[in-house]
Design a protein around this motif. Structure first.
Motif, PDB file in Angstrom:
ATOM      1  N   THR A 282      54.498  -6.405  12.248  1.00  0.00           N
ATOM      2  CA  THR A 282      54.095  -5.033  11.945  1.00  0.00           C
ATOM      3  C   THR A 282      52.763  -4.742  12.625  1.00  0.00           C
ATOM      4  O   THR A 282      51.963  -5.646  12.850  1.00  0.00           O
ATOM      5  CB  THR A 282      53.917  -4.832  10.422  1.00  0.00           C
ATOM      6  N   PRO A 283      52.512  -3.473  12.920  1.00  0.00           N
ATOM      7  CA  PRO A 283      51.232  -3.125  13.527  1.00  0.00           C
ATOM      8  C   PRO A 283      50.041  -3.543  12.654  1.00  0.00           C
ATOM      9  O   PRO A 283      49.000  -3.935  13.172  1.00  0.00           O
ATOM     10  CB  PRO A 283      51.296  -1.600  13.659  1.00  0.00           C
ATOM     11  N   GLN A 284      50.211  -3.477  11.353  1.00  0.00           N
ATOM     12  CA  GLN A 284      49.119  -3.823  10.447  1.00  0.00           C
ATOM     13  C   GLN A 284      48.732  -5.300  10.530  1.00  0.00           C
ATOM     14  O   GLN A 284      47.619  -5.675  10.167  1.00  0.00           O
ATOM     15  CB  GLN A 284      49.492  -3.475   9.004  1.00  0.00           C
ATOM     16  N   ALA A 285      49.628  -6.139  11.002  1.00  0.00           N
ATOM     17  CA  ALA A 285      49.351  -7.574  11.097  1.00  0.00           C
ATOM     18  C   ALA A 285      48.644  -7.947  12.401  1.00  0.00           C
ATOM     19  O   ALA A 285      48.073  -9.026  12.506  1.00  0.00           O
ATOM     20  CB  ALA A 285      50.650  -8.365  10.985  1.00  0.00           C
ATOM     21  N   VAL A 286      48.682  -7.058  13.389  1.00  0.00           N
ATOM     22  CA  VAL A 286      48.124  -7.364  14.713  1.00  0.00           C
ATOM     23  C   VAL A 286      46.635  -7.027  14.743  1.00  0.00           C
ATOM     24  O   VAL A 286      46.238  -5.915  14.426  1.00  0.00           O
ATOM     25  CB  VAL A 286      48.866  -6.584  15.820  1.00  0.00           C
ATOM     26  N   GLN A 287      45.839  -7.997  15.131  1.00  0.00           N
ATOM     27  CA  GLN A 287      44.402  -7.793  15.298  1.00  0.00           C
ATOM     28  C   GLN A 287      44.072  -7.798  16.786  1.00  0.00           C
ATOM     29  O   GLN A 287      44.623  -8.601  17.541  1.00  0.00           O
ATOM     30  CB  GLN A 287      43.610  -8.905  14.620  1.00  0.00           C
ATOM     31  N   VAL A 288      43.208  -6.892  17.198  1.00  0.00           N
ATOM     32  CA  VAL A 288      42.765  -6.830  18.585  1.00  0.00           C
ATOM     33  C   VAL A 288      41.238  -6.900  18.596  1.00  0.00           C
ATOM     34  O   VAL A 288      40.579  -6.162  17.871  1.00  0.00           O
ATOM     35  CB  VAL A 288      43.238  -5.539  19.284  1.00  0.00           C
ATOM     36  N   VAL A 289      40.706  -7.808  19.415  1.00  0.00           N
ATOM     37  CA  VAL A 289      39.259  -7.950  19.557  1.00  0.00           C
ATOM     38  C   VAL A 289      38.905  -7.602  21.002  1.00  0.00           C
ATOM     39  O   VAL A 289      39.428  -8.208  21.939  1.00  0.00           O
ATOM     40  CB  VAL A 289      38.790  -9.381  19.232  1.00  0.00           C
TER      41      VAL A 289
ATOM     42  N   ALA B  88      43.120   3.921  22.969  1.00  0.00           N
ATOM     43  CA  ALA B  88      44.425   3.912  23.632  1.00  0.00           C
ATOM     44  C   ALA B  88      44.854   2.483  23.978  1.00  0.00           C
ATOM     45  O   ALA B  88      46.037   2.134  23.845  1.00  0.00           O
ATOM     46  CB  ALA B  88      44.379   4.775  24.892  1.00  0.00           C
ATOM     47  N   LEU B  89      43.902   1.657  24.410  1.00  0.00           N
ATOM     48  CA  LEU B  89      44.217   0.275  24.764  1.00  0.00           C
ATOM     49  C   LEU B  89      44.705  -0.518  23.554  1.00  0.00           C
ATOM     50  O   LEU B  89      45.736  -1.183  23.622  1.00  0.00           O
ATOM     51  CB  LEU B  89      42.997  -0.401  25.389  1.00  0.00           C
ATOM     52  N   VAL B  90      43.959  -0.435  22.441  1.00  0.00           N
ATOM     53  CA  VAL B  90      44.368  -1.229  21.278  1.00  0.00           C
ATOM     54  C   VAL B  90      45.689  -0.741  20.713  1.00  0.00           C
ATOM     55  O   VAL B  90      46.500  -1.540  20.235  1.00  0.00           O
ATOM     56  CB  VAL B  90      43.278  -1.301  20.186  1.00  0.00           C
ATOM     57  N   LYS B  91      45.948   0.556  20.809  1.00  0.00           N
ATOM     58  CA  LYS B  91      47.243   1.078  20.351  1.00  0.00           C
ATOM     59  C   LYS B  91      48.377   0.541  21.221  1.00  0.00           C
ATOM     60  O   LYS B  91      49.400   0.073  20.708  1.00  0.00           O
ATOM     61  CB  LYS B  91      47.233   2.608  20.375  1.00  0.00           C
ATOM     62  N   ALA B  92      48.182   0.595  22.544  1.00  0.00           N
ATOM     63  CA  ALA B  92      49.218   0.120  23.467  1.00  0.00           C
ATOM     64  C   ALA B  92      49.461  -1.386  23.312  1.00  0.00           C
ATOM     65  O   ALA B  92      50.614  -1.837  23.332  1.00  0.00           O
ATOM     66  CB  ALA B  92      48.835   0.445  24.909  1.00  0.00           C
ATOM     67  N   LEU B  93      48.399  -2.162  23.169  1.00  0.00           N
ATOM     68  CA  LEU B  93      48.563  -3.604  22.994  1.00  0.00           C
ATOM     69  C   LEU B  93      49.303  -3.924  21.695  1.00  0.00           C
ATOM     70  O   LEU B  93      50.183  -4.788  21.670  1.00  0.00           O
ATOM     71  CB  LEU B  93      47.198  -4.297  22.992  1.00  0.00           C
ATOM     72  N   THR B  94      48.929  -3.224  20.634  1.00  0.00           N
ATOM     73  CA  THR B  94      49.584  -3.442  19.345  1.00  0.00           C
ATOM     74  C   THR B  94      51.066  -3.102  19.431  1.00  0.00           C
ATOM     75  O   THR B  94      51.925  -3.885  18.994  1.00  0.00           O
ATOM     76  CB  THR B  94      48.894  -2.611  18.248  1.00  0.00           C
ATOM     77  N   GLU B  95      51.388  -1.951  19.998  1.00  0.00           N
ATOM     78  CA  GLU B  95      52.790  -1.543  20.131  1.00  0.00           C
ATOM     79  C   GLU B  95      53.579  -2.529  20.987  1.00  0.00           C
ATOM     80  O   GLU B  95      54.709  -2.878  20.661  1.00  0.00           O
ATOM     81  CB  GLU B  95      52.874  -0.138  20.716  1.00  0.00           C
ATOM     82  N   ALA B  96      52.975  -3.000  22.085  1.00  0.00           N
ATOM     83  CA  ALA B  96      53.660  -3.960  22.959  1.00  0.00           C
ATOM     84  C   ALA B  96      53.926  -5.265  22.229  1.00  0.00           C
ATOM     85  O   ALA B  96      55.010  -5.849  22.361  1.00  0.00           O
ATOM     86  CB  ALA B  96      52.830  -4.216  24.214  1.00  0.00           C
ATOM     87  N   PHE B  97      52.966  -5.726  21.445  1.00  0.00           N
ATOM     88  CA  PHE B  97      53.164  -6.976  20.707  1.00  0.00           C
ATOM     89  C   PHE B  97      54.295  -6.826  19.700  1.00  0.00           C
ATOM     90  O   PHE B  97      55.200  -7.663  19.632  1.00  0.00           O
ATOM     91  CB  PHE B  97      51.880  -7.404  19.990  1.00  0.00           C
ATOM     92  N   VAL B  98      54.270  -5.762  18.931  1.00  0.00           N
ATOM     93  CA  VAL B  98      55.296  -5.558  17.910  1.00  0.00           C
ATOM     94  C   VAL B  98      56.678  -5.425  18.555  1.00  0.00           C
ATOM     95  O   VAL B  98      57.656  -5.996  18.064  1.00  0.00           O
ATOM     96  CB  VAL B  98      54.960  -4.326  17.033  1.00  0.00           C
TER      97      VAL B  98
END
Length: 65
Positions: free
Chosen positions: A35-42, A19-29
């Motif tokens: 695009t979500p595919q370009a966002v990396q989360v570590v 849920a965290l990585v999804k929310a962070l990705t959506e917020a960044f985009v």
């Protein structure tokens, strides 16, 4: 490619991390574009005994609340 790095206490469940990585990705985009595919989360989990604030280990700090 944008990379978001998160350092947090260990112990979250896979569902919480998902849920965290999804929310962070959506917020960044939403805010910065791309695009979500370009966002990396570590996610880096750190034990409370390896984290300190104000000179006190988190493992030795009484819980709040």
């Amino acid at each position: 490619m944008p990379m978001i790095q998160v350092q947090m206490y260990a112990g979250r469940s896979p569902d919480q991390k998902r849920a965290l990585v999804k929310a962070l990705t959506e917020a960044f985009v939403t805010t910065a574009g791309g695009t979500p595919q370009a966002v990396q989360v570590v996610l880096q989990e750190v034990e409370k005994s390896d984290w300190a604030t104000g000179g006190v280990l988190a493992s030795e700090t009484p819980p709040k609340g």
